[in-house]
Design a protein around this motif. Structure first.
Motif, PDB file in Angstrom:
ATOM      1  N   GLN A   1     -24.237 -18.297  13.893  1.00 41.36           N
ATOM      2  CA  GLN A   1     -23.260 -18.970  15.033  1.00 41.36           C
ATOM      3  C   GLN A   1     -22.151 -19.472  14.283  1.00 41.36           C
ATOM      4  OE1 GLN A   1     -23.796 -17.955  18.327  1.00 41.36           O
ATOM      5  NE2 GLN A   1     -21.800 -18.112  18.596  1.00 41.36           N
ATOM      6  N   ILE A   2     -22.307 -19.701  13.831  1.00 43.84           N
ATOM      7  CA  ILE A   2     -21.312 -20.444  13.125  1.00 43.84           C
ATOM      8  C   ILE A   2     -20.639 -19.130  12.035  1.00 43.84           C
ATOM      9  CG2 ILE A   2     -19.789 -22.459  11.408  1.00 43.84           C
ATOM     10  CD1 ILE A   2     -22.708 -24.132  11.804  1.00 43.84           C
ATOM     11  N   LEU A   3     -20.532 -18.413  11.426  1.00 48.69           N
ATOM     12  CA  LEU A   3     -20.258 -18.090  10.875  1.00 48.69           C
ATOM     13  C   LEU A   3     -20.134 -16.712  11.993  1.00 48.69           C
ATOM     14  CD1 LEU A   3     -19.868 -15.987   8.210  1.00 48.69           C
ATOM     15  CD2 LEU A   3     -21.682 -14.899   8.399  1.00 48.69           C
ATOM     16  N   SER A   4     -19.879 -15.994  13.036  1.00 49.16           N
ATOM     17  CA  SER A   4     -19.400 -15.962  13.873  1.00 49.16           C
ATOM     18  C   SER A   4     -18.905 -16.239  15.089  1.00 49.16           C
ATOM     19  CB  SER A   4     -20.533 -15.048  15.019  1.00 49.16           C
ATOM     20  OG  SER A   4     -20.211 -14.493  16.342  1.00 49.16           O
ATOM     21  N   SER A   5     -18.331 -17.580  15.199  1.00 48.26           N
ATOM     22  CA  SER A   5     -16.955 -18.237  15.784  1.00 48.26           C
ATOM     23  C   SER A   5     -15.663 -18.324  14.506  1.00 48.26           C
ATOM     24  CB  SER A   5     -17.462 -19.493  15.680  1.00 48.26           C
ATOM     25  OG  SER A   5     -18.783 -19.320  16.800  1.00 48.26           O
ATOM     26  N   VAL A   6     -16.166 -18.816  13.172  1.00 54.89           N
ATOM     27  CA  VAL A   6     -15.475 -18.491  12.011  1.00 54.89           C
ATOM     28  C   VAL A   6     -15.072 -16.714  12.197  1.00 54.89           C
ATOM     29  CG1 VAL A   6     -14.705 -18.829   9.733  1.00 54.89           C
ATOM     30  CG2 VAL A   6     -16.242 -20.499  11.069  1.00 54.89           C
ATOM     31  N   LEU A   7     -15.530 -15.731  12.095  1.00 59.84           N
ATOM     32  CA  LEU A   7     -15.412 -14.652  12.059  1.00 59.84           C
ATOM     33  C   LEU A   7     -14.051 -13.620  13.115  1.00 59.84           C
ATOM     34  CD1 LEU A   7     -18.480 -13.110  10.679  1.00 59.84           C
ATOM     35  CD2 LEU A   7     -15.933 -13.321   9.110  1.00 59.84           C
ATOM     36  N   LYS A   8     -14.516 -14.487  14.192  1.00 58.88           N
ATOM     37  CA  LYS A   8     -14.118 -14.128  15.647  1.00 58.88           C
ATOM     38  C   LYS A   8     -12.823 -14.736  15.330  1.00 58.88           C
ATOM     39  CE  LYS A   8     -17.668 -13.175  19.076  1.00 58.88           C
ATOM     40  NZ  LYS A   8     -16.652 -11.915  19.838  1.00 58.88           N
ATOM     41  N   LEU A   9     -12.104 -15.962  15.161  1.00 58.97           N
ATOM     42  CA  LEU A   9     -11.099 -16.718  14.613  1.00 58.97           C
ATOM     43  C   LEU A   9     -10.435 -16.120  13.861  1.00 58.97           C
ATOM     44  CD1 LEU A   9     -12.046 -20.665  15.392  1.00 58.97           C
ATOM     45  CD2 LEU A   9     -10.923 -19.182  16.856  1.00 58.97           C
ATOM     46  N   GLY A  10     -11.147 -15.801  12.856  1.00 59.69           N
ATOM     47  CA  GLY A  10     -10.407 -15.207  11.496  1.00 59.69           C
ATOM     48  C   GLY A  10     -10.002 -13.770  11.513  1.00 59.69           C
ATOM     49  N   ILE A  11     -10.298 -12.844  12.512  1.00 62.48           N
ATOM     50  CA  ILE A  11      -9.910 -11.449  12.906  1.00 62.48           C
ATOM     51  C   ILE A  11      -8.720 -11.393  14.282  1.00 62.48           C
ATOM     52  CG2 ILE A  11     -10.193  -9.067  12.989  1.00 62.48           C
ATOM     53  CD1 ILE A  11     -11.127 -10.678  10.251  1.00 62.48           C
TER      54      ILE A  11
ATOM     55  N   ALA B   1     -18.153  -7.489  32.382  1.00 63.08           N
ATOM     56  CA  ALA B   1     -18.899  -8.557  32.395  1.00 63.08           C
ATOM     57  C   ALA B   1     -18.128  -9.668  32.515  1.00 63.08           C
ATOM     58  CB  ALA B   1     -20.121  -8.614  31.395  1.00 63.08           C
ATOM     59  N   GLN B   2     -18.204 -10.785  32.492  1.00 66.52           N
ATOM     60  CA  GLN B   2     -17.422 -11.933  32.328  1.00 66.52           C
ATOM     61  C   GLN B   2     -17.149 -11.773  31.108  1.00 66.52           C
ATOM     62  OE1 GLN B   2     -15.285 -13.482  34.139  1.00 66.52           O
ATOM     63  NE2 GLN B   2     -16.152 -11.810  35.912  1.00 66.52           N
ATOM     64  N   VAL B   3     -16.004 -12.772  30.029  1.00 70.04           N
ATOM     65  CA  VAL B   3     -15.844 -12.967  29.009  1.00 70.04           C
ATOM     66  C   VAL B   3     -14.352 -13.631  28.392  1.00 70.04           C
ATOM     67  CG1 VAL B   3     -17.220 -10.481  27.126  1.00 70.04           C
ATOM     68  CG2 VAL B   3     -14.282 -10.969  27.928  1.00 70.04           C
ATOM     69  N   GLN B   4     -14.853 -14.476  27.522  1.00 68.06           N
ATOM     70  CA  GLN B   4     -13.694 -15.649  27.375  1.00 68.06           C
ATOM     71  C   GLN B   4     -13.206 -15.540  25.621  1.00 68.06           C
ATOM     72  OE1 GLN B   4     -17.021 -16.515  28.653  1.00 68.06           O
ATOM     73  NE2 GLN B   4     -15.014 -15.837  31.295  1.00 68.06           N
ATOM     74  N   THR B   5     -14.367 -15.300  24.809  1.00 72.10           N
ATOM     75  CA  THR B   5     -14.040 -15.113  23.821  1.00 72.10           C
ATOM     76  C   THR B   5     -13.199 -13.942  23.204  1.00 72.10           C
ATOM     77  OG1 THR B   5     -16.034 -14.678  22.869  1.00 72.10           O
ATOM     78  CG2 THR B   5     -16.006 -17.065  23.047  1.00 72.10           C
ATOM     79  N   LEU B   6     -12.999 -14.299  21.805  1.00 75.13           N
ATOM     80  CA  LEU B   6     -12.558 -12.821  20.929  1.00 75.13           C
ATOM     81  C   LEU B   6     -13.424 -11.626  20.744  1.00 75.13           C
ATOM     82  CD1 LEU B   6     -10.357 -14.919  18.173  1.00 75.13           C
ATOM     83  CD2 LEU B   6      -9.525 -13.626  20.227  1.00 75.13           C
ATOM     84  N   SER B   7     -12.891 -10.739  20.132  1.00 73.92           N
ATOM     85  CA  SER B   7     -13.849  -9.200  19.991  1.00 73.92           C
ATOM     86  C   SER B   7     -14.345  -9.193  18.569  1.00 73.92           C
ATOM     87  CB  SER B   7     -12.694  -8.419  20.070  1.00 73.92           C
ATOM     88  OG  SER B   7     -13.129  -7.174  20.962  1.00 73.92           O
ATOM     89  N   PHE B   8     -14.115  -9.384  18.091  1.00 76.93           N
ATOM     90  CA  PHE B   8     -14.493  -8.909  16.861  1.00 76.93           C
ATOM     91  C   PHE B   8     -15.243  -9.923  15.851  1.00 76.93           C
ATOM     92  CE2 PHE B   8     -14.170  -7.823  12.254  1.00 76.93           C
ATOM     93  CZ  PHE B   8     -14.767  -6.368  11.992  1.00 76.93           C
ATOM     94  N   PRO B   9     -16.268  -9.572  15.315  1.00 79.75           N
ATOM     95  CA  PRO B   9     -16.960  -9.250  15.763  1.00 79.75           C
ATOM     96  C   PRO B   9     -17.620  -9.386  16.935  1.00 79.75           C
ATOM     97  CG  PRO B   9     -18.110 -10.688  14.274  1.00 79.75           C
ATOM     98  CD  PRO B   9     -16.531 -10.830  13.979  1.00 79.75           C
ATOM     99  N   SER B  10     -18.477  -8.253  17.358  1.00 77.64           N
ATOM    100  CA  SER B  10     -19.580  -8.920  18.671  1.00 77.64           C
ATOM    101  C   SER B  10     -20.733  -9.459  18.564  1.00 77.64           C
ATOM    102  CB  SER B  10     -19.779  -7.419  19.196  1.00 77.64           C
ATOM    103  OG  SER B  10     -20.572  -7.936  20.339  1.00 77.64           O
ATOM    104  N   GLY B  11     -20.140 -11.130  18.952  1.00 78.85           N
ATOM    105  CA  GLY B  11     -21.344 -12.105  18.899  1.00 78.85           C
ATOM    106  C   GLY B  11     -22.238 -11.544  19.237  1.00 78.85           C
ATOM    107  N   HIS B  12     -22.613 -10.770  20.485  1.00 75.87           N
ATOM    108  CA  HIS B  12     -23.966 -10.801  20.961  1.00 75.87           C
ATOM    109  C   HIS B  12     -24.583  -9.663  20.091  1.00 75.87           C
ATOM    110  CE1 HIS B  12     -21.882 -11.939  25.313  1.00 75.87           C
ATOM    111  NE2 HIS B  12     -23.696 -11.379  25.551  1.00 75.87           N
TER     112      HIS B  12
END
Length: 221
Positions: A104-114, A126-137
């Motif tokens: 989960q931490i890695l996913s959040s860091v990657l989203k912010l980095g890309i 569907a409702q979304v608020q976070t960034l797109s890459f990579p897909s957290g789901h």
């Protein structure tokens, strides 16, 4: 070398290579054709706001995508960890915690980095608020279900049963990723990158844990 270790190493290497390649796609200012074509495949021709299929399918896909949501994965992880603690499998509980929490931490860091925005080619179902890459789901479904599937496959009897358990884990992961495309909240490259990162992280943690366990007294299966 055991086949399982070799396969895990191949998954880690392939996942890292795939993620790096897809990162270049995400950082490109021009949208790639395969991203748009696959996303439009899930919509009626000429109507990007209308998903394909009957009316009930949209609700069904939302149910499937919930299997990769934060609340569901936290519940599954917590139940698993508490069970492992009750049966005194301390190291197994720690493995689940580190793998899922670290993922989960890695996913959040990657989203912010890309820093890739969500697709605007089709409407979001569907409702979304976070960034797109990579897909957290997609990534966290791969991390969680593959980790649990690998642990369960290690204790169930018979090769067919082991293959079945791992197959279910992979199938659920794939279904969650495809559901994000149907809902229009991710580019296909986001989902592919989530799968690559998730599978690689889960297998890397499994390899490290396996090596550490072999140095000490292994837990009874």
């Amino acid at each position: 070398m055991e086949f399982s270790v070799l396969l895990a190493g191949i998954i880690v290497a392939g996942g890292l290579w795939g993620f790096v390649e897809l990162t270049e796609v995400a950082r490109d200012t021009a949208t790639h054709a395969f991203d748009t074509e696959i996303l439009l495949f899930f919509r009626e021709a000429g109507r990007p706001n209308d998903p394909i299929g009957p009316l009930w399918m949209e609700e069904a896909v939302r149910d499937v995508t919930a299997l990769g949501s934060m609340i569901v994965l936290v519940m599954v992880t917590a139940v698993t960890i508490f069970y492992l603690l009750l049966v005194r499998r301390w190291r197994s509980a720690l493995l689940v915690l580190v793998t899922v929490g670290g993922g989960q931490i890695l996913s959040s860091v990657l989203k912010l980095g890309i820093d890739r925005p969500r697709p605007d080619l089709v409407s979001h179902l569907a409702q979304v608020q976070t960034l797109s890459f990579p897909s957290g789901h997609a990534m966290m479904a791969a991390v969680t279900y593959l980790t649990l599937g690998t642990m369960l496959a290690g204790i169930v009897p018979g090769r067919a049963t082991k293959i079945y358990v791992l197959g279910v884990a992979v199938l659920v992961t794939l279904m969650v990723g495809v559901s994000r495309l149907y809902l229009g909240v991710h580019w296909p490259s986001d989902v592919l990158a989530g799968w690559c990162a998730g599978f690689a992280w889960a297998m890397l943690c499994w390899l490290v844990a396996r090596r550490l366990l072999r140095r000490g007294e292994p837990e009874r299966s």
